[in-house]
Design a protein around this motif. Sequence first.
Motif: not given
Length: 124
Positions: A82, A85, A91-96, A121-123
């Motif tokens: 996090v 990213c 941002g903290s959006d992650i596609d794991w 990281c998807i932000t």
Amino acid sequence: MRTLMLIAMLGLAGCGTLGSLSSGDSGPFRGGFRGASNEVDGVRFRTRVSATSEDARSFATATRSAGRSLSGALEAGRVRAVEYCITRFGGSDIDWALGPDRPVEEVALDESGALVLTGRCITR
């Protein structure tokens, strides 16, 4: 104005925030992501993050000595991912792909005893 700044800095120094922002391995402004350490449930973990794609959005974390506490190692890896990213992409959006949300019973360690998480990281 100087007095106001001095009061603000003393307040931050008194609560420990100023020191954690500017120094140490686990501060968010330490200048990189390799070899950072943090403590989870009283256990200190050393976690490395490295980009696995040319655009640096895809990454892998490796948390050493994860056998001491698998749940703690999962959290340490998640926290480091996090931070990566947020710092790199805002941002903290992650596609794991291999994420920290797996049940502890399904976690496998690599040959060195490290827990590996992978994501993107998807932000932004």
